[in-house]
Design a protein around this motif. Structure first.
Motif, PDB file in Angstrom:
ATOM      1  N   GLY D 158    -132.627 -15.876 -55.014  1.00  0.00           N
ATOM      2  CA  GLY D 158    -131.572 -16.533 -54.270  1.00  0.00           C
ATOM      3  C   GLY D 158    -130.345 -15.731 -54.205  1.00  0.00           C
ATOM      4  O   GLY D 158    -130.265 -14.606 -54.143  1.00  0.00           O
ATOM      5  N   ARG D 159    -129.228 -16.505 -53.930  1.00  0.00           N
ATOM      6  CA  ARG D 159    -127.882 -15.888 -53.893  1.00  0.00           C
ATOM      7  C   ARG D 159    -127.570 -14.882 -54.892  1.00  0.00           C
ATOM      8  O   ARG D 159    -126.649 -14.077 -54.832  1.00  0.00           O
ATOM      9  CB  ARG D 159    -127.003 -16.963 -53.583  1.00  0.00           C
ATOM     10  CG  ARG D 159    -127.091 -17.520 -52.406  1.00  0.00           C
ATOM     11  CD  ARG D 159    -125.681 -18.591 -52.059  1.00  0.00           C
ATOM     12  NE  ARG D 159    -125.723 -19.448 -50.727  1.00  0.00           N
ATOM     13  CZ  ARG D 159    -125.255 -18.932 -49.742  1.00  0.00           C
ATOM     14  NH1 ARG D 159    -124.805 -17.856 -49.756  1.00  0.00           N
ATOM     15  NH2 ARG D 159    -125.593 -19.426 -48.490  1.00  0.00           N
ATOM     16  N   HIS D 160    -127.905 -15.391 -56.109  1.00  0.00           N
ATOM     17  CA  HIS D 160    -127.647 -14.736 -57.166  1.00  0.00           C
ATOM     18  C   HIS D 160    -128.595 -13.518 -57.631  1.00  0.00           C
ATOM     19  O   HIS D 160    -128.553 -12.720 -58.851  1.00  0.00           O
ATOM     20  CB  HIS D 160    -127.844 -15.834 -58.572  1.00  0.00           C
ATOM     21  CG  HIS D 160    -129.549 -15.939 -58.728  1.00  0.00           C
ATOM     22  ND1 HIS D 160    -130.233 -16.829 -57.618  1.00  0.00           N
ATOM     23  CD2 HIS D 160    -130.188 -15.747 -59.653  1.00  0.00           C
ATOM     24  CE1 HIS D 160    -131.370 -16.874 -58.110  1.00  0.00           C
ATOM     25  NE2 HIS D 160    -131.508 -16.229 -59.420  1.00  0.00           N
ATOM     26  N   GLY D 161    -129.345 -13.226 -56.805  1.00  0.00           N
ATOM     27  CA  GLY D 161    -130.446 -12.086 -56.897  1.00  0.00           C
ATOM     28  C   GLY D 161    -131.495 -12.605 -57.292  1.00  0.00           C
ATOM     29  O   GLY D 161    -132.021 -13.770 -56.959  1.00  0.00           O
ATOM     30  N   PHE D 169    -133.802  -0.717 -54.671  1.00  0.00           N
ATOM     31  CA  PHE D 169    -132.812  -0.944 -55.871  1.00  0.00           C
ATOM     32  C   PHE D 169    -133.673   0.116 -57.147  1.00  0.00           C
ATOM     33  O   PHE D 169    -134.033  -0.325 -57.871  1.00  0.00           O
ATOM     34  CB  PHE D 169    -133.125  -2.414 -56.451  1.00  0.00           C
ATOM     35  CG  PHE D 169    -132.322  -3.079 -55.719  1.00  0.00           C
ATOM     36  CD1 PHE D 169    -130.757  -2.750 -55.191  1.00  0.00           C
ATOM     37  CD2 PHE D 169    -132.889  -4.585 -55.275  1.00  0.00           C
ATOM     38  CE1 PHE D 169    -130.017  -3.749 -54.725  1.00  0.00           C
ATOM     39  CE2 PHE D 169    -131.767  -5.293 -54.459  1.00  0.00           C
ATOM     40  CZ  PHE D 169    -130.533  -5.046 -54.362  1.00  0.00           C
ATOM     41  N   GLY D 170    -133.309   1.372 -56.671  1.00  0.00           N
ATOM     42  CA  GLY D 170    -133.729   2.377 -57.601  1.00  0.00           C
ATOM     43  C   GLY D 170    -132.669   3.246 -58.228  1.00  0.00           C
ATOM     44  O   GLY D 170    -131.406   2.915 -57.709  1.00  0.00           O
ATOM     45  N   PRO D 171    -132.696   4.197 -59.053  1.00  0.00           N
ATOM     46  CA  PRO D 171    -131.918   5.228 -59.496  1.00  0.00           C
ATOM     47  C   PRO D 171    -130.928   5.829 -58.523  1.00  0.00           C
ATOM     48  O   PRO D 171    -131.558   6.316 -57.458  1.00  0.00           O
ATOM     49  CB  PRO D 171    -132.456   6.169 -60.306  1.00  0.00           C
ATOM     50  CG  PRO D 171    -133.848   5.671 -60.751  1.00  0.00           C
ATOM     51  CD  PRO D 171    -134.402   4.718 -59.603  1.00  0.00           C
ATOM     52  N   GLY D 172    -129.711   5.832 -58.558  1.00  0.00           N
ATOM     53  CA  GLY D 172    -128.625   6.200 -57.588  1.00  0.00           C
ATOM     54  C   GLY D 172    -128.316   5.011 -56.798  1.00  0.00           C
ATOM     55  O   GLY D 172    -127.168   5.229 -56.050  1.00  0.00           O
ATOM     56  N   ALA D 173    -128.978   3.858 -56.634  1.00  0.00           N
ATOM     57  CA  ALA D 173    -128.580   2.807 -55.770  1.00  0.00           C
ATOM     58  C   ALA D 173    -127.583   1.715 -56.749  1.00  0.00           C
ATOM     59  O   ALA D 173    -127.587   1.905 -57.793  1.00  0.00           O
ATOM     60  CB  ALA D 173    -129.742   1.888 -55.311  1.00  0.00           C
ATOM     61  N   VAL D 174    -126.717   1.249 -55.748  1.00  0.00           N
ATOM     62  CA  VAL D 174    -125.881   0.348 -56.336  1.00  0.00           C
ATOM     63  C   VAL D 174    -126.107  -1.192 -55.773  1.00  0.00           C
ATOM     64  O   VAL D 174    -126.502  -1.189 -54.482  1.00  0.00           O
ATOM     65  CB  VAL D 174    -124.422   0.494 -55.867  1.00  0.00           C
ATOM     66  CG1 VAL D 174    -123.364  -0.468 -55.990  1.00  0.00           C
ATOM     67  CG2 VAL D 174    -123.962   1.791 -56.279  1.00  0.00           C
ATOM     68  N   ALA D 175    -126.254  -1.928 -56.572  1.00  0.00           N
ATOM     69  CA  ALA D 175    -126.570  -3.390 -56.435  1.00  0.00           C
ATOM     70  C   ALA D 175    -125.195  -4.082 -56.510  1.00  0.00           C
ATOM     71  O   ALA D 175    -124.444  -4.147 -57.636  1.00  0.00           O
ATOM     72  CB  ALA D 175    -127.477  -4.202 -57.096  1.00  0.00           C
ATOM     73  N   CYS D 176    -124.753  -5.379 -55.937  1.00  0.00           N
ATOM     74  CA  CYS D 176    -123.608  -5.980 -56.004  1.00  0.00           C
ATOM     75  C   CYS D 176    -124.027  -7.583 -55.995  1.00  0.00           C
ATOM     76  O   CYS D 176    -124.606  -8.026 -54.893  1.00  0.00           O
ATOM     77  CB  CYS D 176    -122.637  -5.588 -54.873  1.00  0.00           C
ATOM     78  SG  CYS D 176    -120.956  -6.463 -54.862  1.00  0.00           S
ATOM     79  N   PHE D 177    -123.870  -8.294 -56.962  1.00  0.00           N
ATOM     80  CA  PHE D 177    -123.914  -9.541 -57.068  1.00  0.00           C
ATOM     81  C   PHE D 177    -122.725 -10.531 -56.838  1.00  0.00           C
ATOM     82  O   PHE D 177    -121.950 -10.361 -57.473  1.00  0.00           O
ATOM     83  CB  PHE D 177    -124.881 -10.051 -58.252  1.00  0.00           C
ATOM     84  CG  PHE D 177    -126.207  -9.023 -58.424  1.00  0.00           C
ATOM     85  CD1 PHE D 177    -127.332  -9.494 -57.852  1.00  0.00           C
ATOM     86  CD2 PHE D 177    -126.143  -7.856 -59.293  1.00  0.00           C
ATOM     87  CE1 PHE D 177    -128.430  -8.721 -57.668  1.00  0.00           C
ATOM     88  CE2 PHE D 177    -127.346  -7.304 -59.378  1.00  0.00           C
ATOM     89  CZ  PHE D 177    -128.299  -7.615 -58.450  1.00  0.00           C
ATOM     90  N   GLY D 224    -121.637 -13.990 -50.334  1.00  0.00           N
ATOM     91  CA  GLY D 224    -122.529 -14.852 -50.241  1.00  0.00           C
ATOM     92  C   GLY D 224    -123.897 -14.551 -50.838  1.00  0.00           C
ATOM     93  O   GLY D 224    -124.519 -15.377 -51.370  1.00  0.00           O
ATOM     94  N   TRP D 225    -124.357 -12.981 -50.791  1.00  0.00           N
ATOM     95  CA  TRP D 225    -125.555 -12.869 -51.067  1.00  0.00           C
ATOM     96  C   TRP D 225    -125.319 -11.308 -51.802  1.00  0.00           C
ATOM     97  O   TRP D 225    -124.281 -10.679 -51.620  1.00  0.00           O
ATOM     98  CB  TRP D 225    -126.338 -12.755 -49.796  1.00  0.00           C
ATOM     99  CG  TRP D 225    -126.770 -14.226 -49.231  1.00  0.00           C
ATOM    100  CD1 TRP D 225    -126.095 -14.631 -48.290  1.00  0.00           C
ATOM    101  CD2 TRP D 225    -127.965 -14.782 -49.576  1.00  0.00           C
ATOM    102  NE1 TRP D 225    -126.813 -15.995 -47.976  1.00  0.00           N
ATOM    103  CE2 TRP D 225    -128.050 -16.163 -48.778  1.00  0.00           C
ATOM    104  CE3 TRP D 225    -128.889 -14.593 -50.270  1.00  0.00           C
ATOM    105  CZ2 TRP D 225    -128.888 -17.043 -49.003  1.00  0.00           C
ATOM    106  CZ3 TRP D 225    -129.994 -15.722 -50.594  1.00  0.00           C
ATOM    107  CH2 TRP D 225    -129.634 -16.884 -49.770  1.00  0.00           C
ATOM    108  N   PRO D 226    -126.389 -11.021 -52.135  1.00  0.00           N
ATOM    109  CA  PRO D 226    -126.508  -9.649 -52.865  1.00  0.00           C
ATOM    110  C   PRO D 226    -126.212  -8.652 -51.773  1.00  0.00           C
ATOM    111  O   PRO D 226    -126.514  -8.742 -50.716  1.00  0.00           O
ATOM    112  CB  PRO D 226    -127.907  -9.538 -53.673  1.00  0.00           C
ATOM    113  CG  PRO D 226    -128.325 -10.754 -53.713  1.00  0.00           C
ATOM    114  CD  PRO D 226    -127.758 -11.483 -52.490  1.00  0.00           C
ATOM    115  N   ASN D 239    -132.659 -14.006 -49.475  1.00  0.00           N
ATOM    116  CA  ASN D 239    -133.707 -14.232 -49.978  1.00  0.00           C
ATOM    117  C   ASN D 239    -134.320 -15.944 -49.602  1.00  0.00           C
ATOM    118  O   ASN D 239    -133.470 -16.721 -49.863  1.00  0.00           O
ATOM    119  CB  ASN D 239    -133.674 -14.352 -51.427  1.00  0.00           C
ATOM    120  CG  ASN D 239    -133.313 -12.805 -52.047  1.00  0.00           C
ATOM    121  OD1 ASN D 239    -133.883 -12.018 -51.695  1.00  0.00           O
ATOM    122  ND2 ASN D 239    -132.146 -12.864 -52.875  1.00  0.00           N
ATOM    123  N   ALA D 240    -135.033 -15.905 -48.931  1.00  0.00           N
ATOM    124  CA  ALA D 240    -135.684 -17.313 -48.493  1.00  0.00           C
ATOM    125  C   ALA D 240    -136.896 -17.064 -48.006  1.00  0.00           C
ATOM    126  O   ALA D 240    -137.529 -16.030 -47.636  1.00  0.00           O
ATOM    127  CB  ALA D 240    -134.759 -17.789 -47.607  1.00  0.00           C
TER     128      ALA D 240
END
Lengths: 311, 311, 311, 311
Positions: D158-161, D169-177, D224-226, D239-240
């Motif tokens: 969902g919006r929370h991941g 979403f692997g090494p080197g990537a950045v995710a933001c929640f 609003g979303w990751p 995500n939906a």
């Protein structure tokens, strides 16, 4: 077969394993109250935040995962003279191209006449100045704790029930929820004084209620989705997006029901459903949409049994 | 107001700008026959290939793009004593996970008792040995040439009508199609002796019919989608996948209808629809699914007009 | 192996069994021109109405239903210095709730610099004043007559190809269409000077082209959907709504391809696809959406074969 | 900027307001371990039940609702030599009609060669006997507590991941929640040694990992979303179901990002996205599907900033 009166003092915005407010037994009846979708009570005082604050949960003695909780809605009495809706079709129920041409959405008030059993707009636009609707109460959101540690928002729905907004869930109807937690943990709220199919303005006529319901247990039922029954029909409920998937869930649950309780193998059930099935749309507004798969009891070999799953 | 009898000798598997078989005028009535979805006629002889061979097209004098063609279904009489269905729910209406567990699908025969007005399986499985259904005829596929040089398969549907498989299109009902070609070019076929919502076994009870219908023209109607009317309701039809989009089309068309013919601005229409709308599901089997948006005439200010769009 | 030059004088807005403009043989190359999506030619003169007027159809000697028509796109050269797009995301690619807040959509002009092989807005908003895009041509709409008497609008797509708007269909790529009609009847048009995934403003940079392509036949191919190949990948194309269904079609076609041409049984194919598949989105704007299922040739046992289906 | 080592002793199957296992500060780095989707650790011992048991939650000092939690994935090292997948495409990613023809699904083992950085089937079918895949780790399920008292299953997103299964979403990537709870409460798990788009066999190559990540806070971000970032791209995640709606969410979030951080008004953003956007499909297996909307940094005016939202 006790009768309980319960006055809530707090509410929940999720269905989950919260502390029970009351322990009840198989066969017991509860009379309680619900606030409206915005948390307003019989005095129109806000008692809880949105969305859809729930009364409960009620712990049902003997209920265990795999059982089914049967809830008969005995009575729904509005506890105030006002309700509210939104004034415009929800953006997801019309062609996206027309949205820029539509006016803004507002919250508007309705008058509930409990003597006349009618509902009308407080300040109607001229074109619907004489619109008087019958009071046809229903429960928008109810269900059980979803299990597995989940606490699911009352904005949405799933196998555990929740915010289905199906107008068939009114007085006289029976709803049946799969049990996922010890004690089932039953919640209810979000009563509507009236609502069309789909809840397409994003609300029914939202108001507070006194609700009387009776619970029964069916042990080891192994249902997959909510089910229900009225005087004339049995039905199953699928909650998902798109509607196509909700319909798949509801149809699959009906296929299982016809097989397990009515001795209809898949081909026999297909012959029957193909010619007599009815689909209703609960909501097309919430994160999960709701489709109901319905069969008139007259087509079932045990039409005289009160309830297929009580029989 | 002539009455025509027309016996088809060829059939079409598309709706498009084909040579007309008959020219008729506004107000005329036609009595003709249709073969079943597999092309079989009253003697169960195959006269045309699948899918859904159409009788027609009928050229309606004076019909031009932008008009609406109103078709009143006066009568549908089966012309033989047998029909057929598939024996299993279509794979797209159940949860995909259960498909490997289901038996194979076969074509099965039904007996149509025209005296008793009933339908039953010729060789029923034991569990549905006593299943006797009422004969409730409906037209599965009908509509007009879609314009722009298109010729659209009778397997699917669109703004021009087509394979909608809505059980509301039976005797007594009125259907209304947007006109896209000079003369409208009306086709019909795919009659069902009975069908549940959704056509979920992939067929109704498919058989051949004699059909009597009357046409009327509404000039400069500028409809976007098929519409219809019964004794009790007006309705609009959306054809698309997923069901969500079909519902958007049908709801938008109803919003336009209420605005143009019943003086309901979007907010007034929303107040009404939000509380009284009903949705029916035509088919959930064909390439395009069908959703019907329906309003009881009792809620409209001109309930005594025969037809909103004829009034 | 003839080379043909063909200058169209008329165009089609459907793919169907229209009179061929040229007869060509397996292995032949054609150099022809296309007008843009609005029918404008190299002089920006409107030669045909919307949507997506097609050059063709080309009759391919020896092509019969069940075969596959392989089209190698050899070259795409813009024939004028301007193109156009819409100025706003299409309403169906954003959350419906935000639509009322967005500005109006307009048609805007782009400058195509054929020497520099770049594209830029003629009158860019300040925030994108320095946006210079590479000229990366692609064919938005092409395919064959769909068979069964159908004539399908160039606004949409299906098993026969059509308006897929997949940016992978550019020079160097090979497209492969199932043949449904005697002679295949190949159409092409709707060239884009550039386009992101999804065609989310409802257009690519629409302009007129000279296109050179070579055709080959694969007899008795029995493909279900369009396929394609680039220097690095093979791919299949599904066209439907929602995207979920387009993805199902494309994945099923890839499963069939891996089975029939690469000796991968369903489990072996699943092991491979599960870890290496790539999905691309063609368009999410047209009536049917487009999903591409792609596998790098490096994962196939015959990576040195020019084309899996030519091999 | 502390570095923490944390060894989990319990796991969660929901993302919700659970007691934190460690308190960390903006800028801190954590080295911890995750069990696989079935709860198996580095010794292949089951430590927790399905689905996707999570390590955490980590309480981030200073994080409040409305902020954004930035998680840089520094390193993912498999902690055992085996992984597992399912052996067949999931039933929802192929045409329903073919499901009865497919073989049964099994769980199969893979060998992870940590020296060679490769993965291969333990007992491959002959047709893929020589299939050796690169080890390309990614996090299948991670995110924050969803707020409002919700506890959402790690089976969905969902919006929370949550269970997005995006191979980016692997090494080197950045995710933001988006942060919904005091302290953010970050969870992670469900590592894959490899995975194609869509997670179409229902799993990646599931195994246990040691993961090193660094957190940063962006105050009052109001996402609003990751979101995410790699060396070359910025991206947003919707995500939906259906994919159409996931794409709407991701596109809307990108439109907001381009407006708020890159000064692109809706028309300028549309010009850019229309020509350069890329869509990736995370999963098409879980209850909510995942679509990623991606833009190469080269198209942004601040391509040298490390992170658009850190800049």
């Amino acid at each position: 077969m006790a009768q309980h009166r319960f006055s809530p003092t707090s509410y929940h915005n999720v269905l989950g394993a919260r502390d029970p407010v009351l322990r009840i037994a198989d066969g017991d009846t509860v009379i309680t109250t619900t606030v409206d979708a915005a948390g307003r009570d019989h005095e129109n005082v806000e008692r809880a935040p949105r969305p859809n604050p729930m009364t409960g949960p009620f712990f049902v003695e003997g209920a265990e995962p795999g059982d089914a909780l049967i809830v008969q809605i005995q009575r729904m009495t509005p506890t105030r003279d006002t309700g509210w809706t939104y004034s415009l079709l929800a953006p997801n129920v019309v062609d996206p191209e027309i949205l820029p041409r539509l006016p803004e959405r507002h919250q508007v008030e309705w008058v509930i006449d409990r003597d006349a059993q009618t509902v009308r707009l407080l300040e109607p636009p001229k074109a619907v100045a004489d619109l008087v609707l019958p009071l046809i109460p229903m429960i928008g959101c109810f269900g059980v704790a979803p299990g597995m540690g989940q606490a699911i928002s009352t904005a949405t729905s799933g196998r555990h029930g929740g915010n289905m907004d199906f107008r068939g869930f009114g007085p006289g109807a029976v709803a049946c929820f799969p049990v996922f937690e010890h004690g089932a943990l039953f919640f209810l709220g979000d009563g509507h004084a009236c609502q069309g199919d789909g809840e397409i303005v994003g609300t029914g006529i939202e108001t507070s209620f006194e609700i009387e319901f009776t619970v029964r247990l069916k042990k080891n039922a192994n249902h997959g989705w909510p089910r229900g029954e009225t005087a004339s029909d049995i039905f199953t409920v699928g909650n998902a997006r798109p509607l196509d998937q909700a319909l798949q869930h509801a149809t699959t649950e009906m296929l299982n029901w016809l097989g397990n309780s009515f001795d209809l193998d898949p081909i026999s059930a297909s012959h029957l459903l193909g010619q007599v099935v009815r689909y209703d749309i609960g909501n097309v507004f919430n994160p999960a949409y709701t489709v109901v798969c319905r069969v008139a009891k007259t087509w079932l070999r045990r039409p005289d049994s009160t309830l297929g799953w009580l029989g």
